[in-house]
Write a protein that holds these residues in place. Sequence first.
Motif, PDB file in Angstrom:
ATOM      1  N   ASP A  37       0.881  -1.153   0.000  1.00 35.61           N
ATOM      2  CA  ASP A  37       0.000   0.000   0.000  1.00 35.61           C
ATOM      3  C   ASP A  37       0.927   1.212   0.000  1.00 35.61           C
ATOM      4  O   ASP A  37       1.501   1.581   1.018  1.00 35.61           O
ATOM      5  CB  ASP A  37      -0.889  -0.029   1.258  1.00 35.61           C
ATOM      6  CG  ASP A  37      -1.774   1.198   1.346  1.00 35.61           C
ATOM      7  OD1 ASP A  37      -1.514   2.173   0.617  1.00 35.61           O
ATOM      8  OD2 ASP A  37      -2.722   1.186   2.156  1.00 35.61           O
ATOM      9  N   ILE A  39       0.538   4.419  -0.421  1.00 36.77           N
ATOM     10  CA  ILE A  39       0.176   5.613   0.366  1.00 36.77           C
ATOM     11  C   ILE A  39       0.555   5.382   1.829  1.00 36.77           C
ATOM     12  O   ILE A  39       1.130   6.238   2.494  1.00 36.77           O
ATOM     13  CB  ILE A  39      -1.337   5.894   0.255  1.00 36.77           C
ATOM     14  CG1 ILE A  39      -1.730   5.958  -1.198  1.00 36.77           C
ATOM     15  CG2 ILE A  39      -1.732   7.104   1.076  1.00 36.77           C
ATOM     16  CD1 ILE A  39      -2.044   7.272  -1.782  1.00 36.77           C
ATOM     17  N   ARG A  40       0.233   4.156   2.317  1.00 37.59           N
ATOM     18  CA  ARG A  40       0.548   3.844   3.714  1.00 37.59           C
ATOM     19  C   ARG A  40       2.068   3.863   3.923  1.00 37.59           C
ATOM     20  O   ARG A  40       2.559   4.347   4.946  1.00 37.59           O
ATOM     21  CB  ARG A  40      -0.050   2.464   4.066  1.00 37.59           C
ATOM     22  CG  ARG A  40       0.432   1.838   5.296  1.00 37.59           C
ATOM     23  CD  ARG A  40      -0.464   1.767   6.502  1.00 37.59           C
ATOM     24  NE  ARG A  40      -1.604   2.637   6.608  1.00 37.59           N
ATOM     25  CZ  ARG A  40      -1.645   3.706   7.408  1.00 37.59           C
ATOM     26  NH1 ARG A  40      -0.620   4.040   8.133  1.00 37.59           N
ATOM     27  NH2 ARG A  40      -2.709   4.430   7.503  1.00 37.59           N
ATOM     28  N   GLU A  41       2.807   3.361   2.916  1.00 38.40           N
ATOM     29  CA  GLU A  41       4.279   3.354   3.042  1.00 38.40           C
ATOM     30  C   GLU A  41       4.827   4.772   3.207  1.00 38.40           C
ATOM     31  O   GLU A  41       5.676   5.029   4.052  1.00 38.40           O
ATOM     32  CB  GLU A  41       4.921   2.702   1.817  1.00 38.40           C
ATOM     33  CG  GLU A  41       4.984   1.196   1.938  1.00 38.40           C
ATOM     34  CD  GLU A  41       5.442   0.535   0.653  1.00 38.40           C
ATOM     35  OE1 GLU A  41       6.010   1.226  -0.212  1.00 38.40           O
ATOM     36  OE2 GLU A  41       5.203  -0.676   0.519  1.00 38.40           O
ATOM     37  N   VAL A  42       4.296   5.708   2.399  1.00 36.84           N
ATOM     38  CA  VAL A  42       4.756   7.100   2.483  1.00 36.84           C
ATOM     39  C   VAL A  42       4.370   7.677   3.850  1.00 36.84           C
ATOM     40  O   VAL A  42       5.173   8.323   4.534  1.00 36.84           O
ATOM     41  CB  VAL A  42       4.151   7.959   1.341  1.00 36.84           C
ATOM     42  CG1 VAL A  42       4.480   9.427   1.538  1.00 36.84           C
ATOM     43  CG2 VAL A  42       4.692   7.490   0.002  1.00 36.84           C
ATOM     44  N   ALA A  43       3.112   7.422   4.262  1.00 36.14           N
ATOM     45  CA  ALA A  43       2.643   7.962   5.545  1.00 36.14           C
ATOM     46  C   ALA A  43       3.496   7.415   6.690  1.00 36.14           C
ATOM     47  O   ALA A  43       3.891   8.156   7.588  1.00 36.14           O
ATOM     48  CB  ALA A  43       1.175   7.600   5.757  1.00 36.14           C
ATOM     49  N   ASP A  44       3.816   6.110   6.634  1.00 38.97           N
ATOM     50  CA  ASP A  44       4.633   5.505   7.700  1.00 38.97           C
ATOM     51  C   ASP A  44       6.037   6.096   7.729  1.00 38.97           C
ATOM     52  O   ASP A  44       6.639   6.260   8.783  1.00 38.97           O
ATOM     53  CB  ASP A  44       4.733   3.983   7.517  1.00 38.97           C
ATOM     54  CG  ASP A  44       3.457   3.290   7.961  1.00 38.97           C
ATOM     55  OD1 ASP A  44       2.641   3.957   8.635  1.00 38.97           O
ATOM     56  OD2 ASP A  44       3.268   2.119   7.623  1.00 38.97           O
ATOM     57  N   LEU A  46       6.853   9.150   6.795  1.00 39.26           N
ATOM     58  CA  LEU A  46       6.814  10.531   7.307  1.00 39.26           C
ATOM     59  C   LEU A  46       6.478  10.573   8.789  1.00 39.26           C
ATOM     60  O   LEU A  46       7.009  11.387   9.531  1.00 39.26           O
ATOM     61  CB  LEU A  46       5.778  11.350   6.526  1.00 39.26           C
ATOM     62  CG  LEU A  46       6.153  11.702   5.085  1.00 39.26           C
ATOM     63  CD1 LEU A  46       4.970  12.321   4.369  1.00 39.26           C
ATOM     64  CD2 LEU A  46       7.347  12.657   5.053  1.00 39.26           C
ATOM     65  N   HIS A  47       5.554   9.695   9.196  1.00 43.37           N
ATOM     66  CA  HIS A  47       5.109   9.703  10.599  1.00 43.37           C
ATOM     67  C   HIS A  47       5.119   8.281  11.145  1.00 43.37           C
ATOM     68  O   HIS A  47       4.064   7.676  11.296  1.00 43.37           O
ATOM     69  CB  HIS A  47       3.683  10.274  10.703  1.00 43.37           C
ATOM     70  CG  HIS A  47       3.564  11.649  10.153  1.00 43.37           C
ATOM     71  ND1 HIS A  47       4.060  12.742  10.824  1.00 43.37           N
ATOM     72  CD2 HIS A  47       3.039  12.106   9.009  1.00 43.37           C
ATOM     73  CE1 HIS A  47       3.831  13.818  10.097  1.00 43.37           C
ATOM     74  NE2 HIS A  47       3.223  13.464   8.991  1.00 43.37           N
ATOM     75  N   TYR A  49       4.963   5.090  13.488  1.00 43.52           N
ATOM     76  CA  TYR A  49       4.304   4.903  14.784  1.00 43.52           C
ATOM     77  C   TYR A  49       5.338   4.675  15.885  1.00 43.52           C
ATOM     78  O   TYR A  49       5.197   5.149  17.003  1.00 43.52           O
ATOM     79  CB  TYR A  49       3.326   3.718  14.712  1.00 43.52           C
ATOM     80  CG  TYR A  49       2.690   3.435  16.045  1.00 43.52           C
ATOM     81  CD1 TYR A  49       1.742   4.299  16.570  1.00 43.52           C
ATOM     82  CD2 TYR A  49       3.092   2.322  16.797  1.00 43.52           C
ATOM     83  CE1 TYR A  49       1.179   4.071  17.819  1.00 43.52           C
ATOM     84  CE2 TYR A  49       2.530   2.088  18.039  1.00 43.52           C
ATOM     85  CZ  TYR A  49       1.571   2.974  18.543  1.00 43.52           C
ATOM     86  OH  TYR A  49       1.032   2.749  19.779  1.00 43.52           O
ATOM     87  N   PRO A  78      12.715  10.486   9.714  1.00 44.09           N
ATOM     88  CA  PRO A  78      11.626  11.228   9.072  1.00 44.09           C
ATOM     89  C   PRO A  78      11.965  12.715   8.953  1.00 44.09           C
ATOM     90  O   PRO A  78      12.711  13.250   9.777  1.00 44.09           O
ATOM     91  CB  PRO A  78      10.441  11.029  10.011  1.00 44.09           C
ATOM     92  CG  PRO A  78      10.827   9.977  10.960  1.00 44.09           C
ATOM     93  CD  PRO A  78      12.307   9.871  10.978  1.00 44.09           C
TER      94      PRO A  78
END
Length: 397
Positions: A37, A39-44, A46-47, A49, A78
């Motif tokens: 995924d 989009i999830r890879e980019v979000a992870d 940048l931010h 958990y 990040p």
Amino acid sequence: MSIKVKGFLKDVGGASRVTKLRKEAIENASPVPDPKDHIREVADALHPYAMRFRVTGVRDASPTSKTYRLESLDGHIPVFQSGQYVNFRLRIGESLLTRPYTISSAPYEARGEHPFIEVTIRRNRPYLVPDYFFENVKEGTELDGNMPFGTFYWEPLRDSKNIVALAGGSGITPFCSMAKEIAFGKMADASITILYGSVKSDDIVLKDELEAAEKACPGRVKVVHVLSGDDEWKGEKGFISRELIKKYSGEDPTYMFCGPIAMYNMISGIMDGMGVTCRRFRHDVMNNPADATQIPGYPVGNEKKQYSITVVRGIQEDVIPASGGEPVAVALERAAIPVDTHCRCGECGYCRTKLISGTIFVSPNGDGRRLMDRELGWFHACSAYPTGDLKIKIPIM
Ligand SMILES: Cc1cc2nc3c(=O)[nH]c(=O)nc-3n(C[C@H](O)[C@H](O)[C@H](O)COP(=O)(O)OP(=O)(O)OC[C@H]3O[C@@H](n4cnc5c(N)ncnc54)[C@H](O)[C@@H]3O)c2cc1C
Ligand code: FES
């Protein structure tokens, strides 16, 4: 009255074709979920958990403070801005706790061939977490945490290019990062003048780094030390006053403050007196004082009382002891019940908790609860003190 819709109007924008394509895509889709995924890879990235860091160096930043250099064991650091912080998750004795530390290195240092971040921790008296760092965290130590957090950074769309930083004690860390980024990195065409209040020259934190940035970029980085208890000092003496602020402000300044709460009260009074608007006076979050009786409105006497808190997490219930002099989050940390604290002053909402029954005192310093939350019994555990036995509900972490 009825309206007749002509056939071609029903298909405005080719909606029927989209539906057909969508149907085909669904029919031809694999029953196995796509493991990637993007989009999830980019979000992870940048931010993330959770992150794991390794300490690659420790050095003195003053006789009472140390700088810890950290590399990421997750492959990358990040993107962050000067002024943001890393939140460590630590186990100290029986306690499970989180503590924020501003990144004192510059963003460009996290983008190089050997990317790193640094935090600078001050221990001018015995403290829980700084003591732990000074005594246990060495080169090679691995630490859990995550980043970046916080909104205390220079934003060119809002702030003027002339940053006048007002700092005290360990509050120099965001401005050290900004000074380095301006001198060696890419902070647009901003300039920074730092008025840094200390007692003696020995108390000045990150002195060498500030000097190096000033030397490298004399037109855009200026550091003025203001010492309140050093007779030998040849520079500015006393406290950071209205006169000193005016002397070094220049044209159209954006004031940024980071330091202890007593200093904030003084500086915000000066800003009011000078007619500085809220937009031009920014300040970092303020920790509540360790002595709760110093918080305005705190019910003095409550700090000596002991209570119990029933903590509901899903179907699990634990009963833990709590002191009236410590925030609910500290009682959870002492009982090793994970609670997600970041700012620790009521502003960010990460530690949002539901009060099922009982009474609490909420610190007015930085109470960032939404109106609806207040009405429905939610509170921020980092800045609320029990004034009776409690039953609370927290998310499972
Ligand atoms: C956004 C932000 C950025 C910061 N950046 C920096 C920085 O760059 N450099 C820096 O030096 N500091 C920084 N600080 C302050 C830092 O996070 C710590 O608060 C500071 O180092 C003092 O440590 P301490 O909280 O353990 O202090 P203490 O005063 O020792 O403890 C504070 C709290 O811990 C509780 N406590 C005591 N014992 C226990 C226990 N066993 N279990 C759980 N809780 C207990 C106390 O009741 C008290 O509420 C920053 C703070 C914020 C909010
Ligand atoms: S940690 Fe930010 S509101 Fe509690």
